[in-house]
Every structure is written in C-alpha cells, then in structure tokens.
Design an enzyme around this catalytic site. Sequence first.
Site, PDB file in Angstrom:
ATOM      1  N   ARG A  56     -15.805   5.122 -10.903  1.00  0.00           N
ATOM      2  CA  ARG A  56     -14.530   4.389 -10.600  1.00  0.00           C
ATOM      3  C   ARG A  56     -14.010   3.492 -11.520  1.00  0.00           C
ATOM      4  O   ARG A  56     -12.780   3.332 -11.645  1.00  0.00           O
ATOM      5  CB  ARG A  56     -15.109   3.256  -9.553  1.00  0.00           C
ATOM      6  CG  ARG A  56     -14.099   2.606  -8.730  1.00  0.00           C
ATOM      7  CD  ARG A  56     -14.696   1.316  -8.172  1.00  0.00           C
ATOM      8  NE  ARG A  56     -14.700   0.565  -8.716  1.00  0.00           N
ATOM      9  CZ  ARG A  56     -16.081  -0.353  -8.816  1.00  0.00           C
ATOM     10  NH1 ARG A  56     -17.003   0.301  -8.199  1.00  0.00           N
ATOM     11  NH2 ARG A  56     -16.375  -1.207  -9.746  1.00  0.00           N
ATOM     12  N   TYR A 109      11.064   4.965  -2.115  1.00  0.00           N
ATOM     13  CA  TYR A 109      10.060   5.680  -1.090  1.00  0.00           C
ATOM     14  C   TYR A 109       9.847   4.617   0.075  1.00  0.00           C
ATOM     15  O   TYR A 109       9.502   3.625  -0.400  1.00  0.00           O
ATOM     16  CB  TYR A 109       9.132   6.204  -2.092  1.00  0.00           C
ATOM     17  CG  TYR A 109       8.051   6.775  -1.115  1.00  0.00           C
ATOM     18  CD1 TYR A 109       8.368   8.077  -0.695  1.00  0.00           C
ATOM     19  CD2 TYR A 109       6.894   6.459  -0.911  1.00  0.00           C
ATOM     20  CE1 TYR A 109       7.223   8.875  -0.057  1.00  0.00           C
ATOM     21  CE2 TYR A 109       5.682   7.087  -0.334  1.00  0.00           C
ATOM     22  CZ  TYR A 109       5.962   8.207   0.072  1.00  0.00           C
ATOM     23  OH  TYR A 109       4.897   8.754   0.787  1.00  0.00           O
ATOM     24  N   ASP A 181      10.029   5.020 -10.689  1.00  0.00           N
ATOM     25  CA  ASP A 181       9.183   6.106 -10.143  1.00  0.00           C
ATOM     26  C   ASP A 181      10.065   7.593 -10.170  1.00  0.00           C
ATOM     27  O   ASP A 181      11.094   7.737  -9.777  1.00  0.00           O
ATOM     28  CB  ASP A 181       9.661   5.724  -8.556  1.00  0.00           C
ATOM     29  CG  ASP A 181       8.613   6.752  -7.611  1.00  0.00           C
ATOM     30  OD1 ASP A 181       8.689   7.734  -8.145  1.00  0.00           O
ATOM     31  OD2 ASP A 181       8.413   6.489  -6.477  1.00  0.00           O
ATOM     32  N   LYS A 206       3.024  15.441  -5.816  1.00  0.00           N
ATOM     33  CA  LYS A 206       4.150  16.320  -5.416  1.00  0.00           C
ATOM     34  C   LYS A 206       4.321  17.434  -6.416  1.00  0.00           C
ATOM     35  O   LYS A 206       3.358  18.215  -6.632  1.00  0.00           O
ATOM     36  CB  LYS A 206       5.560  15.594  -5.477  1.00  0.00           C
ATOM     37  CG  LYS A 206       5.313  14.193  -4.464  1.00  0.00           C
ATOM     38  CD  LYS A 206       5.117  14.567  -3.225  1.00  0.00           C
ATOM     39  CE  LYS A 206       4.647  13.181  -2.326  1.00  0.00           C
ATOM     40  NZ  LYS A 206       5.517  12.156  -2.464  1.00  0.00           N
TER      41      LYS A 206
HETATM   42  C1  LIG Z   1       5.186  10.754  -2.187  1.00  0.00           C
HETATM   43  C2  LIG Z   1       5.856   9.619  -3.217  1.00  0.00           C
HETATM   44  C3  LIG Z   1       5.279   8.420  -3.536  1.00  0.00           C
HETATM   45  C4  LIG Z   1       3.775   7.891  -3.030  1.00  0.00           C
HETATM   46  O1  LIG Z   1       2.992   9.016  -3.558  1.00  0.00           O
HETATM   47  P1  LIG Z   1       1.582   9.524  -3.059  1.00  0.00           P
HETATM   48  O2  LIG Z   1       1.023  10.291  -3.842  1.00  0.00           O
HETATM   49  O3  LIG Z   1       1.914   9.944  -1.514  1.00  0.00           O
HETATM   50  O4  LIG Z   1       0.982   8.188  -2.718  1.00  0.00           O
HETATM   51  C5  LIG Z   1       5.958   7.658  -4.240  1.00  0.00           C
HETATM   52  N1  LIG Z   1       7.301   7.582  -4.481  1.00  0.00           N
HETATM   53  C6  LIG Z   1       7.786   8.910  -4.244  1.00  0.00           C
HETATM   54  C7  LIG Z   1       9.312   9.124  -4.525  1.00  0.00           C
HETATM   55  C8  LIG Z   1       7.352   9.905  -3.504  1.00  0.00           C
HETATM   56  O5  LIG Z   1       7.896  11.166  -3.105  1.00  0.00           O
END
Ligand SMILES: *Cc1c(COP(=O)(O)O)cnc(C)c1O
Length: 391
Positions: A56, A109, A181, A206
């Site tokens: 962890r 998001y 992000d 993603k």
């Molecule tokens: C999917 C996504 C997130 C969150 O990511 P997870 O891996 O699903 O927690 C944050 N920002 C954007 C732009 C995303 O597409």
Amino acid sequence: MSERPDDLCPRPPQLPPQPCPPHAPPLLLSSVYECASPDQAEALLSGQSPGYVYARDGHPNADMLAEKCRALHGAERAVVVGSGMAATAAALLSQLQAGDHLVASNQLYGRSLTLLVQETARLGIASTVVDTCDLAATRAACTAKTRLIVAETITNPLLRVSDVAGLAHVASQVGARLLIDNTFAGPVLCRPLELGAELVMESVTKTINGHSDVVLGVLCGPAALWSRVPTVVSTWGLASAPFDCWLALRGLGTLAVRIERACQSALAVARSLVGHPAVSAVHYPGLPDHPQHSLARAQFGEQFGTIVTLTLRGGTPEATAFIQRSGIAFCPSLGELSTTLSHPESTSHRALSPSARAALGIEGGTLRLSIGIESTDWILSAVQRGLEGRP
Ligand SMILES: *Cc1c(COP(=O)(O)O)cnc(C)c1O
C-alpha cells in the site's frame, strides 16, 4: 526425514538464481516484503533507504509504470494510484487544507466536479466553477485564498482546448497551483508541465493502458510539492494493484503508435462529418473552424486527439439508430483499442438538467466517438453506416 507437508507448503519458495535480467518486466504480486532486521525495516519505512515493505506504501510494478509516466511528462516526481479519481484526490489532499479555495473548470469530468465541489465542501475547502477557457473569468473567480486551479487539456464531450500556459500565468498571479487533467490529450499530444502547470494527472484507465482491462491513475509534479504525497497515498488508501500496473505498462508500450494511428483516423472522420445533412455540429480540435484550432496546433502540433464529437439532427432517437446501424460498441469510456462511442445525455452528463446540458452544447443527438486503431477505411464506413442506415 522429509518435512511434514503442513510445515513445508505454507512457506514461500526461494527465488532461483538468475544472472541474466528478464527483458520483460516481472510481475511482483507480493503485498509484503521480508525485512532482514528491525534496523532495515526502520530505514525502509521512514523512507531513508529505497525499497519496499508493504504494497500500500509502494511496490515495484507501480514504480516501473510511474517512472515511464514521470519521464513522459518531464516531471520530477510521479505516483501511480488506483484510479484517475484517486490521482485527483491525491493532488487535492496533498495540496489543500480547510479554509483554502479552488477554481474548477465547468467542463470537468463529472466525478471530478463532484469531488472538487461537493466532497471538498465537507472538508472546509471552498470552490468556484467557471469556464476556464475564459482566462479573464478564471482570474476573476480567484480569491486571496485560491490555492488550486483545475482544468482539462481537452474537455468532454465538446473538446474545448484549454490554454495551459495562459492558465498557468493566472495561477502564478494569484499564488495558486495549476492542476491539469490531461486524460483526453495524453502525454503524446501534450505535456502540461512544459507549458507551466505544476501538477498533471491522467486516468491511466483510458488511452495510456488502452486495452479496457485496468482502472488506474497517475499524478506527476515537482519535488517541491511532493512532501505530503506519499503519506496521502498511503493513509487515504489510494494504492494501485501490481497486476493492473503490469498490464498498463504493457499497454503504454504501444501508446505512441496507437495515438498516431487513431489521430489520423479521427481527423478523417471529423472531415467526413462536416457538412453532412444528418449532422448539425462536428467538434474536433483539428478542424479549422474549431474555436481553439490555432491554440490546439500550438499546444499539440499536428495531432489533435482521438475523440470526435458530433450532434445528429433528430435527437436521441437518431442517436439510438446511429448506434444500432453503425455496429460501433456503445461504451461510456474512451481510449480503447477499438473504436467505441458514448452518448453523453444518457451516460456522463445524465445527472445534469436539460438546460445545464444545453448550456454545455450537449443534446440528445450528441455522440462522442473514441477512435481506435482499426483501419481508417473501416472506421469511416462504420460511421457512414451509422449515418445512412445502409450497410
Ligand atoms: C475517466 C476520467 C477520469 C477518471 O478516471 P478513472 O480512472 O475512471 O478514475 C478523470 N478525468 C477524465 C477526463 C476522465 O475521462
């Protein structure tokens, strides 16, 4: 006399000697490591000497993946955590405290907005939501207590492009940090730290992993902002699983070629949609009439991303018909190997009121395509099938 099975079996085996290092990364699933002595345990757990004790707190597969992401973003530090949301949470919990204020983009998001606005309110952190594509409005939203500005490089689903250097300038004027992000752009298109952001996070789930089989996130930033990050990751329990990191590292191996291929096809798809009688709007940063096309060119070069958004005349029924006719998988995620599509009204933006959706430009006929690595011809004909209703 041979050992009793109940004594022999539970004990771990010895690693065989291996003078030649493996070419592919090993998978180290162990949740815990054997310490030679209390002195060594103390040195490792206090961070005085590098190494692992408890997964962890850190493990080799996370660190191999983090090191690649760190180098891709030209960052001093990177940490891999259990999801993209965990990466945003790590940034928030390591940089802010009660009494602070943050400014968040109105096109973030959905879960990020919930985290940054509602969850933070419970922790005594105030927030203002603003269109961060408008630098003057962003500056006006800042207060003497603003410590963090949060925006996405390319927004969902209308693919607006943030002026990262402009936002970094606003942040520096008010003494705040900029967190980007970068999930929709990825490190191949954009490295926000080079443009002046202090922190960048990505949902590794993603495009970086790319194979739809892992949920992970990464946060990158400077050593000067890192002192609280390891404690936050460990104590709030944001850690990742070794096998997920191993898979994502394998996915990352093909990131650049996947992006190159998918960006080419995405531009072709966007161009094929422009002027089509069934389509009322096409959103793609690579199209000359995109509101931030020249900014996109300056920030990303000649690749404009793997996502194309379109709005069909005829609303939700026509979007439903497109999904059925095209044969493209309807998956409310993105960055897969294969081309997928999502319907924001019924998935990512379903919690918004119709008027709030309309303000963001989302209608029943809006579809978001995530372009995969099939041939451009295959993708173009799937889209045409969706539009024309002809096989
Ligand atoms: C999917 C996504 C997130 C969150 O990511 P997870 O891996 O699903 O927690 C944050 N920002 C954007 C732009 C995303 O597409």
